[in-house]
Enzyme design. Structure first.
Site, PDB file in Angstrom:
ATOM      1  N   GLU A 192      47.780  46.525  49.608  1.00 46.66           N
ATOM      2  CA  GLU A 192      47.076  47.383  48.646  1.00 46.66           C
ATOM      3  C   GLU A 192      45.895  48.061  49.322  1.00 46.66           C
ATOM      4  O   GLU A 192      45.117  47.407  50.023  1.00 46.66           O
ATOM      5  CB  GLU A 192      46.610  46.524  47.470  1.00 46.66           C
ATOM      6  CG  GLU A 192      46.672  47.213  46.136  1.00 46.66           C
ATOM      7  CD  GLU A 192      48.104  47.522  45.713  1.00 46.66           C
ATOM      8  OE1 GLU A 192      48.533  48.680  45.920  1.00 46.66           O
ATOM      9  OE2 GLU A 192      48.766  46.625  45.171  1.00 46.66           O
ATOM     10  N   HIS A 193      45.781  49.369  49.093  1.00 43.09           N
ATOM     11  CA  HIS A 193      44.716  50.182  49.698  1.00 43.09           C
ATOM     12  C   HIS A 193      44.806  50.152  51.228  1.00 43.09           C
ATOM     13  O   HIS A 193      43.786  50.233  51.920  1.00 43.09           O
ATOM     14  CB  HIS A 193      43.325  49.739  49.206  1.00 43.09           C
ATOM     15  CG  HIS A 193      43.099  50.091  47.761  1.00 43.09           C
ATOM     16  ND1 HIS A 193      42.726  51.353  47.363  1.00 43.09           N
ATOM     17  CD2 HIS A 193      43.255  49.367  46.626  1.00 43.09           C
ATOM     18  CE1 HIS A 193      42.621  51.373  46.036  1.00 43.09           C
ATOM     19  NE2 HIS A 193      42.955  50.178  45.564  1.00 43.09           N
TER      20      HIS A 193
ATOM     21  N   GLY B 286      49.695  55.599  33.068  1.00 42.89           N
ATOM     22  CA  GLY B 286      48.333  55.120  33.352  1.00 42.89           C
ATOM     23  C   GLY B 286      48.244  53.619  33.543  1.00 42.89           C
ATOM     24  O   GLY B 286      47.196  53.024  33.329  1.00 42.89           O
TER      25      GLY B 286
ATOM     26  N   SER C  27      52.991  54.029  38.838  1.00 42.40           N
ATOM     27  CA  SER C  27      53.367  55.289  39.478  1.00 42.40           C
ATOM     28  C   SER C  27      54.265  56.182  38.651  1.00 42.40           C
ATOM     29  O   SER C  27      55.237  56.751  39.157  1.00 42.40           O
ATOM     30  CB  SER C  27      54.019  55.028  40.836  1.00 42.40           C
ATOM     31  OG  SER C  27      53.088  54.443  41.688  1.00 42.40           O
TER      32      SER C  27
ATOM     33  N   ASP D  18      53.377  55.544  46.918  1.00 38.33           N
ATOM     34  CA  ASP D  18      54.070  55.669  45.628  1.00 38.33           C
ATOM     35  C   ASP D  18      55.229  56.658  45.702  1.00 38.33           C
ATOM     36  O   ASP D  18      56.329  56.404  45.195  1.00 38.33           O
ATOM     37  CB  ASP D  18      53.086  56.120  44.541  1.00 38.33           C
ATOM     38  CG  ASP D  18      51.862  55.228  44.468  1.00 38.33           C
ATOM     39  OD1 ASP D  18      51.884  54.137  45.062  1.00 38.33           O
ATOM     40  OD2 ASP D  18      50.880  55.638  43.819  1.00 38.33           O
TER      41      ASP D  18
ATOM     42  N   TYR E 181      38.369  55.403  43.936  1.00 40.42           N
ATOM     43  CA  TYR E 181      39.397  55.511  44.972  1.00 40.42           C
ATOM     44  C   TYR E 181      38.861  56.325  46.145  1.00 40.42           C
ATOM     45  O   TYR E 181      38.940  55.913  47.301  1.00 40.42           O
ATOM     46  CB  TYR E 181      40.648  56.173  44.368  1.00 40.42           C
ATOM     47  CG  TYR E 181      41.877  56.140  45.244  1.00 40.42           C
ATOM     48  CD1 TYR E 181      42.785  55.082  45.142  1.00 40.42           C
ATOM     49  CD2 TYR E 181      42.148  57.151  46.161  1.00 40.42           C
ATOM     50  CE1 TYR E 181      43.925  55.043  45.940  1.00 40.42           C
ATOM     51  CE2 TYR E 181      43.278  57.118  46.959  1.00 40.42           C
ATOM     52  CZ  TYR E 181      44.163  56.067  46.839  1.00 40.42           C
ATOM     53  OH  TYR E 181      45.285  56.029  47.626  1.00 40.42           O
TER      54      TYR E 181
HETATM   55  C1  GLA Z   1      47.497  54.336  44.327  1.00 43.17           C
HETATM   56  C2  GLA Z   1      47.801  55.386  45.389  1.00 43.17           C
HETATM   57  C3  GLA Z   1      48.533  54.751  46.581  1.00 43.17           C
HETATM   58  C4  GLA Z   1      47.807  53.512  47.099  1.00 43.17           C
HETATM   59  C5  GLA Z   1      47.449  52.576  45.943  1.00 43.17           C
HETATM   60  C6  GLA Z   1      46.603  51.412  46.392  1.00 43.17           C
HETATM   61  O1  GLA Z   1      48.681  53.870  43.758  1.00 43.17           O
HETATM   62  O2  GLA Z   1      48.588  56.421  44.855  1.00 43.17           O
HETATM   63  O3  GLA Z   1      48.690  55.714  47.595  1.00 43.17           O
HETATM   64  O4  GLA Z   1      46.682  53.868  47.835  1.00 43.17           O
HETATM   65  O5  GLA Z   1      46.774  53.248  44.897  1.00 43.17           O
HETATM   66  O6  GLA Z   1      47.315  50.585  47.258  1.00 43.17           O
END
Ligand code: GLA
Length: 394
Positions: free
Chosen positions: A40-41, A130, A134, A180, A230
């Site tokens: 994640e991230h 939301g 995705s 995503d 973000y």
């Molecule tokens: C969102 C973004 C992804 C990713 C995630 C966190 O879903 O669209 O690209 O960065 O957050 O992992």
């Protein structure tokens, strides 16, 4: 291939298409939402991610037009929109937010020289909106496939993912990574994909087909702060790279820094930047470890890594929230849960738990009750298998 619930949804779409446009839909596309198992991230740090496509999708039924216009009816909103491809613009009309994705994709594809002359379409989705699963990537990827199909062209799925990412970044205005869109375009049935977001290649990692389930739990807390936070996290990561470059001149992203290297140099970093870097660097390693653990069918290890990922996201990356933490705690209180963590960008949205099938019933009874007690909110559970990525159905 469509699953049983998608078949039903498509039947209804076909009949609405006929009523709406007085003709049949010639082309049908589907693109799934996703759940991230771990990683994640890390995607905007050139790192590794391990998502799976889910059995929730965006479906588009369409037929070509020749007058340069796109007309779309969104069943979820009972709302129609019409725009000309030539003068496509984003709109600030809040009833039109969903159609921005369609406009964005039309704009990006045209710029790529993919020539289509218009479309009538009906759109329907069951990816919760939301919730961090995705729905927007699914909408962009399905729209992209629609425009390529109508242009009589074929598109490489990685290219499709990149264009969808571009649309989201430039037109919708969020500076997202590639995870995503990539998993929506390339997902594999019963597999998670270990994606290297630098080389844009992947390795399909088989998920256990019996004995254990992926359970997504929606906090029902809509993600609020997510866009601005973000972008702040992204710039903190860039700041970390700029400082660490003085010690390790060869690096271009946090992906290039090992856990040991970070430990040796972390005093150089301001407090919050150090924490952000620590999350990304350790999460990259956990993602690689999780892929190996899945391949070895070591679910206990998978669970430990997921739990560690959540703690790292909550404390070092600071993207969790009370609701996510409560839901994760409720899940972990059930024996038979290997591990649980937040999934997606954070600040609300969903958790993912790996649950032994023998514990599923207890999970569905107790987790929502515990969560309701601590937050007053209703958690919505979805058990899903890994689904196929985007495809043309008809
Ligand atoms: C969102 C973004 C992804 C990713 C995630 C966190 O879903 O669209 O690209 O960065 O957050 O992992």
């Amino acid at each position: 291939m469509l699953n049983a619930s998608e078949e039903l949804r498509l039947q209804e779409m076909d009949s609405i298409f006929l009523t709406h446009y007085g003709r049949a839909a010639e082309v049908v596309l589907r693109a799934p939402g996703r759940v991230n198992l771990i990683g994640e991230h890390t995607d905007y740090n050139d790192g590794y991610v391990l998502p799976a496509a889910i059995e929730r999708s965006m479906l588009i039924a369409c037929s070509p037009r020749t007058d340069g216009k796109v007309q779309a009816f969104a069943m979820n909103y009972n709302y129609s929109t019409l725009f000309s491809i030539e003068g496509v613009q984003p709109t600030s009309d809040t009833r039109e937010r969903w159609s921005n994705y369609l406009r964005a994709m039309a704009w990006v594809m045209r710029r790529q020289g993919i020539e289509f002359t218009g479309a009538d379409c009906v759109i329907q989705g069951d990816v919760p909106l939301g919730s961090g699963l995705s729905s927007s990537a699914a909408m962009l990827v399905a729209s992209g496939l629609m425009f390529t199909s109508l242009a009589g062209a074929v598109i490489d799925p990685v290219k499709l993912a990149l264009l969808a990412q571009q649309a989201e970044r430039e037109f919708v205005g969020v500076n997202v990574g590639i995870m995503d869109q990539y998993i929506s375009a390339l997902g594999k049935v019963n597999h998670a994909l270990l994606i290297d977001t630098r080389s844009l290649t992947y390795k399909a990692v088989p998920l256990p087909e019996t004995g254990v389930s992926m359970v997504i739990a929606d906090t029902n807390k809509k993600r609020g702060l997510v866009d601005s936070e973000y972008n702040t996290r992204r710039s903190e990561c860039e700041q970390a790279v700029a400082i660490l470059k003085n010690v390790y001149p060869g690096i271009t992203a946090l992906r290039d820094v090992s856990v040991e290297q970070l430990l040796a140099a972390e005093d150089e970093l301001p407090d919050s930047v150090r924490q952000r870097a620590r999350h990304v660097v350790t999460e990259n390693q956990r993602t690689l470890d999780m892929a190996s653990a899945l391949e070895a069918a070591d679910l206990k290890r998978c669970g430990e890594l997921m739990n560690q990922s959540h703690e790292s996201l909550a404390h070092d990356y600071a993207v969790s929230c009370r609701e996510l933490d409560e839901l994760v705690a409720a899940a972990r209180s059930i024996s038979g849960v290997y591990g649980a963590r937040m999934t997606g960008a954070g600040f609300g949205g969903c958790t993912i738990s790996l649950v032994a099938d023998s514990a599923l019933e207890e999970f569905s009874e107790k987790v929502p009750a515990l969560y309701r007690e601590s937050t007053g909110l209703e958690a919505v559970l979805t058990v899903t298998r890994a689904a196929q990525g985007a495809e043309r159905i008809r």
